[in-house]
Design an enzyme around this catalytic site. Structure first.
Site, short mmCIF file in Angstrom:
data_model
loop_
_atom_site.label_atom_id
_atom_site.label_comp_id
_atom_site.label_asym_id
_atom_site.label_seq_id
_atom_site.Cartn_x
_atom_site.Cartn_y
_atom_site.Cartn_z
N ARG A 15 46.26 31.34 44.94
CA ARG A 15 47.38 31.92 44.47
C ARG A 15 47.54 33.15 45.09
O ARG A 15 48.40 33.64 46.10
CB ARG A 15 47.49 32.06 42.90
CG ARG A 15 48.73 32.34 42.20
CD ARG A 15 49.15 33.87 42.67
NE ARG A 15 48.35 35.04 41.88
CZ ARG A 15 48.51 36.23 41.91
NH1 ARG A 15 49.34 36.75 42.86
NH2 ARG A 15 47.55 37.25 41.83
N ASP A 16 46.78 34.05 44.81
CA ASP A 16 46.77 35.52 45.53
C ASP A 16 46.54 35.51 46.92
O ASP A 16 47.45 36.15 47.65
CB ASP A 16 45.89 36.62 45.05
CG ASP A 16 45.89 37.95 45.35
OD1 ASP A 16 47.12 38.38 45.47
OD2 ASP A 16 45.06 38.72 45.18
N HIS A 207 38.74 43.24 40.80
CA HIS A 207 39.49 42.73 41.89
C HIS A 207 39.60 43.68 42.93
O HIS A 207 40.40 44.52 43.01
CB HIS A 207 41.07 42.23 41.41
CG HIS A 207 41.66 41.56 42.44
ND1 HIS A 207 42.22 40.25 42.36
CD2 HIS A 207 42.37 41.84 43.64
CE1 HIS A 207 43.11 40.00 43.37
NE2 HIS A 207 43.13 40.89 44.11
N CYS A 240 46.55 41.90 53.55
CA CYS A 240 47.16 43.13 52.83
C CYS A 240 48.52 43.24 53.01
O CYS A 240 48.92 43.53 54.28
CB CYS A 240 46.23 44.27 53.13
SG CYS A 240 46.87 45.75 52.00
N ASN A 249 42.11 40.59 50.06
CA ASN A 249 40.99 40.21 49.12
C ASN A 249 39.62 39.97 49.48
O ASN A 249 39.53 39.60 50.54
CB ASN A 249 41.48 38.89 48.42
CG ASN A 249 42.76 38.74 47.70
OD1 ASN A 249 42.92 39.58 46.84
ND2 ASN A 249 43.71 37.93 47.83
MG MG Z 1 44.63 40.60 45.73
#
Ligand code: MG
Length: 289
Positions: A15-16, A207, A240, A249
């Site tokens: 997802r992210d 996170h 990013c 991430n």
């Molecule tokens: Mg993230």
């Protein structure tokens, strides 16, 4: 050094990660990735997002992906839900957990979801109430907890206030997110310690991003402060959005490797994770050409 015996790694790449990539990973490959992650031992995976497809076209196939993935007992798949409409789609897809995100900066929240923080919280309280009735777990995330791309510094008091609001509305876990990767370990230790002190009993997750190379250092600081749940993304998927070309991430492989080296149990098979990342890269690249 004080460390927990066990840490939960929440894989957020599907997802992210994918939502911040410039390509569309085809549905079958997304499902293959998730299934592969389950085989590698992940018990918690953020699988997709129920936002409007025109906002995030990379995840426009949320329903289809969830039809193709296995859901063995003990594995918790979650999806990001921005509003009540998204929540209803999530319920129809039989998701076990939803993730709701609010920013600790008014400007970031407005740019991200076109609403004030107060409007977000009001909507989330309604969704959390519905989720309670539907037996769905709710994860609440506080974006830009350590710094905002628009306003710069973020008041830790604001982070505590939002974490408290999310916890009080029934979230099973609150995530402090360093959305742009600007946090440093001392700051992480202070903010996390303050949140844990002010909100007794809160289940906290973190996170981190590796934009400036401090991702794993921040994990260590959060571990020291008492966090035992961390998000990460396979292969560092995602980048990013605020710093083109920079890592986003923290990479799951790096996180799992560091924890294993420190004898912290994660239940994840690192060799399989790496195989999974390699397979995705090979197949994904072939399709992208
Ligand atoms: Mg993230």
């Amino acid at each position: 050094m004080k460390l927990p015996a066990q840490v939960t790694v929440v894989e957020v790449g599907p997802r992210d990660g994918l939502q911040n990539e410039p390509f569309f990973l085809e549905t079958g490959l997304k499902a293959e990735l998730i299934n592969c992650l389950i085989e590698a031992g992940f018990k918690r995976i953020e699988a997709t997002s129920f936002v409007r497809p025109e906002w995030i076209p990379q995840l426009r196939d949320a329903e289809e992906v969830l039809k193709l993935v296995g859901r063995p007992p003990g594995v918790r798949l979650s999806a990001l839900v921005p509003n009540l409409k998204g929540y209803q789609r999530a319920v129809s897809s039989g998701i076990a957990e939803i993730n709701m995100v609010v920013s600790a900066s008014e400007l970031h929240n407005r740019k991200n979801v076109n609403r004030s923080i107060e409007e977000s919280l009001r909507d989330f309280a309604r969704i959390a109430g519905a989720a309670r009735g539907d037996g769905i777990l709710v994860r609440g995330s506080v974006a830009v907890s350590f710094g905002c791309p628009y306003q710069g510094g973020v008041d830790p008091g604001k982070v505590i206030g939002l974490a408290s609001a999310l916890w009080d509305m029934g979230c099973c876990e609150v995530v402090l997110a360093d959305t742009i990767g600007c946090a440093n370990p001392v700051q992480v230790y202070r903010v996390v310690s303050a949140v844990l002190e002010k909100i007794p009993g809160i289940c906290l997750a973190a996170h981190f991003h590796d934009t400036r190379g401090m991702g794993l250092a921040n994990v260590l600081a959060a571990l020291q402060a008492g966090v035992a749940v961390f998000d990460s993304s396979i292969g560092g998927l995602g980048g990013c959005p605020y710093a083109p070309g920079a890592p986003g991430n923290i990479a799951t492989e790096d996180l799992v490797n560091m924890l294993a080296a420190m004898d912290v149990e994660t239940g994840i098979d690192l060799t399989r994770v790496i195989k999974c990342a390699d397979r995705l890269q090979r197949k994904g690249e072939k399709r992208l050409r």
